[in-house]
Design a protein around this motif. Structure first.
Motif, PDB file in Angstrom:
ATOM      1  N   LYS A  10      72.608  10.821  57.088  1.00 27.29           N
ATOM      2  CA  LYS A  10      73.881  10.759  57.807  1.00 27.29           C
ATOM      3  C   LYS A  10      74.820   9.878  56.983  1.00 27.29           C
ATOM      4  N   VAL A  11      76.012  10.428  56.658  1.00 22.39           N
ATOM      5  CA  VAL A  11      76.961   9.708  55.809  1.00 22.39           C
ATOM      6  C   VAL A  11      78.362   9.731  56.416  1.00 22.39           C
ATOM      7  N   VAL A  12      79.213   8.826  55.907  1.00 25.70           N
ATOM      8  CA  VAL A  12      80.622   8.783  56.281  1.00 25.70           C
ATOM      9  C   VAL A  12      81.440   8.886  54.996  1.00 25.70           C
ATOM     10  N   VAL A  13      82.592   9.572  55.086  1.00 26.92           N
ATOM     11  CA  VAL A  13      83.462   9.742  53.920  1.00 26.92           C
ATOM     12  C   VAL A  13      84.367   8.524  53.797  1.00 26.92           C
ATOM     13  N   LEU A  14      84.420   7.930  52.599  1.00 23.42           N
ATOM     14  CA  LEU A  14      85.169   6.700  52.369  1.00 23.42           C
ATOM     15  C   LEU A  14      86.611   6.944  51.934  1.00 23.42           C
ATOM     16  N   SER A  15      86.875   8.060  51.243  1.00 19.76           N
ATOM     17  CA  SER A  15      88.231   8.297  50.755  1.00 19.76           C
ATOM     18  C   SER A  15      88.508   9.783  50.665  1.00 19.76           C
ATOM     19  N   GLY A  16      89.788  10.112  50.600  1.00 18.63           N
ATOM     20  CA  GLY A  16      90.190  11.496  50.468  1.00 18.63           C
ATOM     21  C   GLY A  16      90.726  12.065  51.768  1.00 18.63           C
ATOM     22  N   ARG A  17      90.895  13.360  51.779  1.00 21.94           N
ATOM     23  CA  ARG A  17      91.484  14.075  52.910  1.00 21.94           C
ATOM     24  C   ARG A  17      90.669  13.900  54.198  1.00 21.94           C
ATOM     25  N   ASP A  18      89.352  13.796  54.073  1.00 23.24           N
ATOM     26  CA  ASP A  18      88.464  13.704  55.236  1.00 23.24           C
ATOM     27  C   ASP A  18      87.958  12.293  55.489  1.00 23.24           C
ATOM     28  N   LYS A  19      88.727  11.284  55.091  1.00 26.23           N
ATOM     29  CA  LYS A  19      88.311   9.884  55.245  1.00 26.23           C
ATOM     30  C   LYS A  19      87.956   9.583  56.704  1.00 26.23           C
ATOM     31  N   GLY A  20      86.783   8.956  56.898  1.00 26.02           N
ATOM     32  CA  GLY A  20      86.349   8.576  58.235  1.00 26.02           C
ATOM     33  C   GLY A  20      85.463   9.597  58.917  1.00 26.02           C
ATOM     34  N   LYS A  21      85.406  10.817  58.413  1.00 27.14           N
ATOM     35  CA  LYS A  21      84.560  11.847  59.021  1.00 27.14           C
ATOM     36  C   LYS A  21      83.096  11.574  58.708  1.00 27.14           C
ATOM     37  N   GLU A  22      82.248  11.919  59.670  1.00 28.28           N
ATOM     38  CA  GLU A  22      80.809  11.731  59.503  1.00 28.28           C
ATOM     39  C   GLU A  22      80.126  13.086  59.485  1.00 28.28           C
ATOM     40  N   GLY A  23      78.985  13.144  58.812  1.00 31.48           N
ATOM     41  CA  GLY A  23      78.224  14.387  58.758  1.00 31.48           C
ATOM     42  C   GLY A  23      76.872  14.173  58.102  1.00 31.48           C
ATOM     43  N   GLU A  24      76.119  15.259  58.017  1.00 29.55           N
ATOM     44  CA  GLU A  24      74.790  15.213  57.426  1.00 29.55           C
ATOM     45  C   GLU A  24      74.812  15.936  56.090  1.00 29.55           C
ATOM     46  N   ILE A  25      74.130  15.374  55.102  1.00 29.28           N
ATOM     47  CA  ILE A  25      74.094  15.982  53.774  1.00 29.28           C
ATOM     48  C   ILE A  25      73.233  17.244  53.828  1.00 29.28           C
ATOM     49  N   VAL A  26      73.826  18.372  53.372  1.00 29.87           N
ATOM     50  CA  VAL A  26      73.128  19.650  53.354  1.00 29.87           C
ATOM     51  C   VAL A  26      72.416  19.844  52.021  1.00 29.87           C
ATOM     52  N   SER A  27      73.090  19.472  50.919  1.00 28.53           N
ATOM     53  CA  SER A  27      72.483  19.587  49.594  1.00 28.53           C
ATOM     54  C   SER A  27      73.103  18.565  48.659  1.00 28.53           C
ATOM     55  N   VAL A  28      72.346  18.200  47.610  1.00 32.46           N
ATOM     56  CA  VAL A  28      72.795  17.220  46.631  1.00 32.46           C
ATOM     57  C   VAL A  28      72.611  17.802  45.231  1.00 32.46           C
ATOM     58  N   ASP A  29      73.627  17.608  44.378  1.00 31.74           N
ATOM     59  CA  ASP A  29      73.545  17.995  42.968  1.00 31.74           C
ATOM     60  C   ASP A  29      73.629  16.711  42.144  1.00 31.74           C
ATOM     61  N   PRO A  30      72.472  16.104  41.803  1.00 28.99           N
ATOM     62  CA  PRO A  30      72.497  14.815  41.106  1.00 28.99           C
ATOM     63  C   PRO A  30      73.111  14.883  39.714  1.00 28.99           C
ATOM     64  N   LYS A  31      72.989  16.017  39.043  1.00 27.81           N
ATOM     65  CA  LYS A  31      73.536  16.144  37.694  1.00 27.81           C
ATOM     66  C   LYS A  31      75.063  16.073  37.719  1.00 27.81           C
ATOM     67  N   ALA A  32      75.681  16.727  38.711  1.00 23.18           N
ATOM     68  CA  ALA A  32      77.141  16.718  38.848  1.00 23.18           C
ATOM     69  C   ALA A  32      77.617  15.508  39.648  1.00 23.18           C
ATOM     70  N   GLY A  33      76.699  14.828  40.348  1.00 22.18           N
ATOM     71  CA  GLY A  33      77.071  13.672  41.166  1.00 22.18           C
ATOM     72  C   GLY A  33      77.839  14.060  42.411  1.00 22.18           C
ATOM     73  N   LYS A  34      77.486  15.205  42.992  1.00 21.02           N
ATOM     74  CA  LYS A  34      78.184  15.703  44.174  1.00 21.02           C
ATOM     75  C   LYS A  34      77.198  16.085  45.268  1.00 21.02           C
ATOM     76  N   ALA A  35      77.707  16.136  46.508  1.00 18.64           N
ATOM     77  CA  ALA A  35      76.896  16.540  47.648  1.00 18.64           C
ATOM     78  C   ALA A  35      77.737  17.387  48.586  1.00 18.64           C
ATOM     79  N   VAL A  36      77.084  18.296  49.290  1.00 14.54           N
ATOM     80  CA  VAL A  36      77.745  19.101  50.316  1.00 14.54           C
ATOM     81  C   VAL A  36      77.393  18.486  51.660  1.00 14.54           C
ATOM     82  N   VAL A  37      78.441  18.100  52.424  1.00 12.25           N
ATOM     83  CA  VAL A  37      78.249  17.476  53.730  1.00 12.25           C
ATOM     84  C   VAL A  37      78.744  18.449  54.795  1.00 12.25           C
ATOM     85  N   ASP A  38      77.927  18.639  55.820  1.00 16.62           N
ATOM     86  CA  ASP A  38      78.247  19.587  56.889  1.00 16.62           C
ATOM     87  C   ASP A  38      79.530  19.192  57.614  1.00 16.62           C
TER      88      ASP A  38
END
Length: 101
Positions: A10-38
């Motif tokens: 369970k994570v919260v978004v710190l910056s950007g358009r969706d700042k403050g929104k919470e969700g669960e991580i669906v997938s993580v791409d460690p090589k690109a340093g990105k994650a998809v949050v529901d």
């Protein structure tokens, strides 16, 4: 290097358009340093109709940078993630409470 954020966290978004929104991580791409949050960083994708699926405008969650996400602790507040050794195993620890994740 061990992953601080993993699928199912369970994570919260710190910056950007969706700042403050919470969700669960669906997938993580460690090589690109990105994650998809529901439910976060949603975009509309137009898809053609096929026998398998209905076409149209379908909302889709796009990847968000890991640096813009923070883990939620037991109290529901954003926390950083640390590591410590317990019983010979490396475990993730919430920096705010010190609890094992």
């Amino acid at each position: 290097m061990a992953a601080k954020l993993r699928k199912g966290d369970k994570v919260v978004v710190l910056s950007g358009r969706d700042k403050g929104k919470e969700g669960e991580i669906v997938s993580v791409d460690p090589k690109a340093g990105k994650a998809v949050v529901d439910g976060v960083n949603m975009a509309i994708r137009h898809t053609r109709q096929s026998q398998a699926s209905q076409g149209g405008r379908i909302p889709k969650a796009l990847p968000i940078d890991l640096s813009n996400l923070a883990m939620l602790d037991a109290n529901g507040k954003a926390t950083r993630v640390g590591f410590k050794i317990e019983d010979g195993k490396k475990v993730r620890v919430a920096k705010t409470t010190g609890d094992v994740i």
